[in-house]
Design a protein around this motif. Structure first.
Motif, short mmCIF file in Angstrom:
data_model
loop_
_atom_site.label_atom_id
_atom_site.label_comp_id
_atom_site.label_asym_id
_atom_site.label_seq_id
_atom_site.Cartn_x
_atom_site.Cartn_y
_atom_site.Cartn_z
N ASN A 133 -1.97 53.85 -84.53
CA ASN A 133 -1.75 54.59 -85.76
C ASN A 133 -1.07 53.70 -86.80
OD1 ASN A 133 1.22 54.87 -85.54
ND2 ASN A 133 0.76 56.26 -83.83
N SER B 261 -0.36 62.12 -83.42
CA SER B 261 0.19 60.99 -84.16
C SER B 261 0.96 61.49 -85.38
CB SER B 261 -0.93 60.06 -84.62
OG SER B 261 -1.70 60.67 -85.65
N ASP C 226 -6.45 57.86 -79.07
CA ASP C 226 -5.05 57.50 -79.32
C ASP C 226 -4.47 56.68 -78.18
OD1 ASP C 226 -4.64 58.87 -81.84
OD2 ASP C 226 -4.76 60.74 -80.72
#
Length: 316
Positions: free
Chosen positions: A158, A19, A52
């Motif tokens: 994120n 990220s 993620d």
């Protein structure tokens, strides 16, 4: 000196989530390493973790460990020499993977939360029914106490992705970590920085940890100089607290230790029920106690108030 993996201290391979924020954190480590050891070379080994990829409830993946599992695997397999983690994302209810160790905690960044509202409103100015984007059970519980007229809507991804969702109208405001917004250069979006009295931070807030294989003495020696002694004391106390409480990713537990300039160390911690109707609070000073003993003592104070029952009633 060669490490067990065959790498030398002059070349350190850093594994990180892919990220933008994680890579920004790696750049901080690279810059500090270069300043400390001008001859060192670094390479970045990015990985995408299951945390993620998955945008649902973290508990379905086993909690916060979903952000560290693939990173740990790369380190243990010898594909990298150093991992950079946000301490708040590292589970404390189970030990570090066997064969790994924290070589350093970097100097702590700001541990407060920030409100992002397109119109620049503060938390107290938000109208009834405003939708706050957050998937943090800690934030949801505290907002239920202080601002019950606001509605929390699940918001993962994120920080950049969450800002995009805010701009797309999926919520009216966001709560994000101030340190994270600083790392990705988006402090221009902040409408209010919340005090720790309004929004108690998560355990490990604002701290980056450097993890190595325990037999890789070359890398450990190279990076240990980046560690901050006060941050080590604070995190040792905080993570022992969380370990003793055996909190999981759905447990609204908040707290922070503070090392004073005169050497004193304090730890404040809070345990909430998810609806905010039960609040347990403990705050102690270490005095002669070492940081781990302080963490244990504060945890025991919360357990005496019924923390075990509150935590165990919350589904994992």
């Amino acid at each position: 000196m060669p490490s067990a993996s065959g790498a030398t201290a002059a070349t350190i391979r850093i594994v990180s989530r892919s990220s933008p924020m994680a890579l920004a954190q790696v750049e901080r480590v690279r810059a500090e390493l270069t300043a400390l050891h001008p001859g060192i070379r670094t390479e970045v080994v990015p990985v995408t973790t299951s945390g993620d990829r998955w945008l649902g409830d973290l508990s379905a993946l086993g909690g916060k460990g979903a952000f560290t599992k693939e990173v740990d695997a790369a380190l243990l397999a010898g594909e990298a020499d150093l991992a950079v983690h946000c301490v708040k994302d590292i589970p404390a209810d189970r030990p570090l993977p066997a064969g790994t160790v924290f070589a350093a905690y970097l100097k702590r960044d700001d541990l407060r939360d920030a409100l992002v509202h397109p119109g620049g409103l503060t938390l107290d100015e938000l109208p009834q029914g405003s939708r706050i984007g957050t998937s943090s059970v800690r934030r949801v519980a505290q907002l239920a106490i202080s601002h019950p007229h606001l509605e929390c809507v699940p918001m993962r991804g994120n920080a950049n992705r969450r800002l995009e969702k805010l701009d797309a109208g999926e919520c009216d405001a966001l709560l994000l970590a101030l340190s994270g917004l600083q790392r990705i250069g988006r402090t221009d979006r902040i409408s209010e920085v919340l005090s720790v009295e309004v929004m108690c931070p998560p355990i490990g807030a604002g701290v980056l940890a450097l993890q190595c294989r325990e037999e890789d003495t070359a890398t450990i020696e190279a990076v240990s100089g980046l560690g901050d002694a006060d941050t080590w004391r604070e995190i040792t106390a905080e993570r022992m607290l969380l370990h003793v409480l055996q909190g999981h990713c759905n447990s609204p537990i908040a707290g922070y230790a503070r090392a004073e300039r005169d050497g004193r160390l304090s730890l404040r911690a809070r345990v909430f029920s998810p609806d905010g109707k039960t609040v347990l609070d403990a705050h102690e000073w270490a005095g002669p106690l070492d940081p781990a003993t302080l963490g244990t003592s504060v945890a025991v104070a919360l357990l005496r108030q019924g923390a075990r029952e509150v935590i165990d009633r919350i589904p994992r």
